[in-house]
Design a protein around this motif. Sequence first.
Motif, PDB file in Angstrom:
ATOM      1  N   VAL A 198      17.803  90.418 -21.254  1.00 54.95           N
ATOM      2  CA  VAL A 198      17.293  90.141 -19.897  1.00 54.95           C
ATOM      3  C   VAL A 198      17.931  88.856 -19.375  1.00 54.95           C
ATOM      4  CG1 VAL A 198      15.233  89.593 -18.544  1.00 54.95           C
ATOM      5  CG2 VAL A 198      15.124  91.328 -20.355  1.00 54.95           C
ATOM      6  N   ASP A 199      18.435  88.917 -18.138  1.00 50.96           N
ATOM      7  CA  ASP A 199      19.093  87.750 -17.534  1.00 50.96           C
ATOM      8  C   ASP A 199      18.101  86.761 -16.933  1.00 50.96           C
ATOM      9  OD1 ASP A 199      21.925  88.608 -17.819  1.00 50.96           O
ATOM     10  OD2 ASP A 199      21.258  90.253 -16.524  1.00 50.96           O
ATOM     11  N   ARG A 200      17.065  87.275 -16.277  1.00 50.16           N
ATOM     12  CA  ARG A 200      16.117  86.415 -15.576  1.00 50.16           C
ATOM     13  C   ARG A 200      14.700  86.968 -15.736  1.00 50.16           C
ATOM     14  NH1 ARG A 200      20.393  84.265 -15.768  1.00 50.16           N
ATOM     15  NH2 ARG A 200      21.699  83.531 -14.031  1.00 50.16           N
ATOM     16  N   VAL A 201      13.727  86.061 -15.808  1.00 54.29           N
ATOM     17  CA  VAL A 201      12.318  86.450 -15.873  1.00 54.29           C
ATOM     18  C   VAL A 201      11.557  85.659 -14.823  1.00 54.29           C
ATOM     19  CG1 VAL A 201      10.209  86.486 -17.251  1.00 54.29           C
ATOM     20  CG2 VAL A 201      12.399  87.045 -18.320  1.00 54.29           C
ATOM     21  N   VAL A 202      10.751  86.364 -14.029  1.00 52.62           N
ATOM     22  CA  VAL A 202       9.921  85.745 -12.995  1.00 52.62           C
ATOM     23  C   VAL A 202       8.463  86.081 -13.302  1.00 52.62           C
ATOM     24  CG1 VAL A 202       9.483  85.523 -10.534  1.00 52.62           C
ATOM     25  CG2 VAL A 202      11.784  86.114 -11.328  1.00 52.62           C
TER      26      VAL A 202
END
Length: 355
Positions: A198-202
């Motif tokens: 996963v590149d980004r987590v929000v």
Amino acid sequence: MGCRWQDLDSGTMTDASAQPTGATLRRGPFAAGDRVQLTDPKGRLHTITLVAGGQFFTHRGSLQHDDIIGSPDGSTVTNTAGVEYLLLRPLLADYVMSMPRGAAVVYPKDSGQIVQMADIFPGACVVEAGVGSGALSMSLLRAVGDGGRLYSFERREDFADIARANVRDFFGAEHPAWRVEVGDLVEALPRTVERGTVDRVVLDMLAPWECLDVVADALIPGGVLICYVATATQLSRVAEDMRDHGGFTEPSAWESLVRGWHLEGLAVRPEHRMHGHTGFLVTARRLAPGVTPPLRKRRPAKGAYGEAGDGAESPALSTQEWNPEDVGERPVSEKKIRKMRRAATVAQQEDERDE
């Protein structure tokens, strides 16, 4: 005609015939099914969905939808009482502020900060937890594009249904990059994505610190974690837990305040009302496996961690049972949720019949 660009290798002009999801709804003459924003001379906004043979009524006259259909974006139309309206397609920010809501939405000013500061890029693999009504999901989907991937996790199935309906309504179709999972992030994320992909987590949730372990496992080295929280106590807790985890860089936090300006001749001044505090954003980067973060050079203020100053965590933060009312969220009635969910189901069934 679609937009064209020059191929630098061949020098030929190419048509952008393969339109990204939702792009066809953003340009061209108004057609039946399009959403149109009408602005009257006093600046009041009315948003309607065009229907062949339909009418729009106000206390000051009416107008025919057929008088709008076929007109270009940015036109005007006059109703039966002589009131002139400006016709524009609503922007994403306009749609978010007027769409059906199950949970509180992430305001456009914060969505823009999240997309920019989390560096959401085309083709990225992004995880979002806390879908709410789908406001942030739309901005994330636009940023990752059809070639990216957005995994959205929501604990409440009714909220997920409302979010699906809002996103489908805005893009005009199911977005190919979007997958909604109903369940708890801690349990569902390891089953959904492979470790370190996963590149980004929000995270837009009450207690994001509870998810740091699974988020760290899912993120690539250098990946970005960004959390959206409402109160200073939540901000303090998640920042301290990021530090204690040891797998993230030093967290950075901020908030954005937006103040409009009145523009009228020489009467140029700030507006009396402004978009003040909506939430805090705190972000950190994932360290490579086995890497220890550098020691902090700046010492905390004396007493920052309690009277003993020994880093002991506040009991109020460590043992508190968090719920929406604790952080000032206004609860949404179950009756309202059921009503919006029924409306979303009916709209989906109608779309499927039309197809």
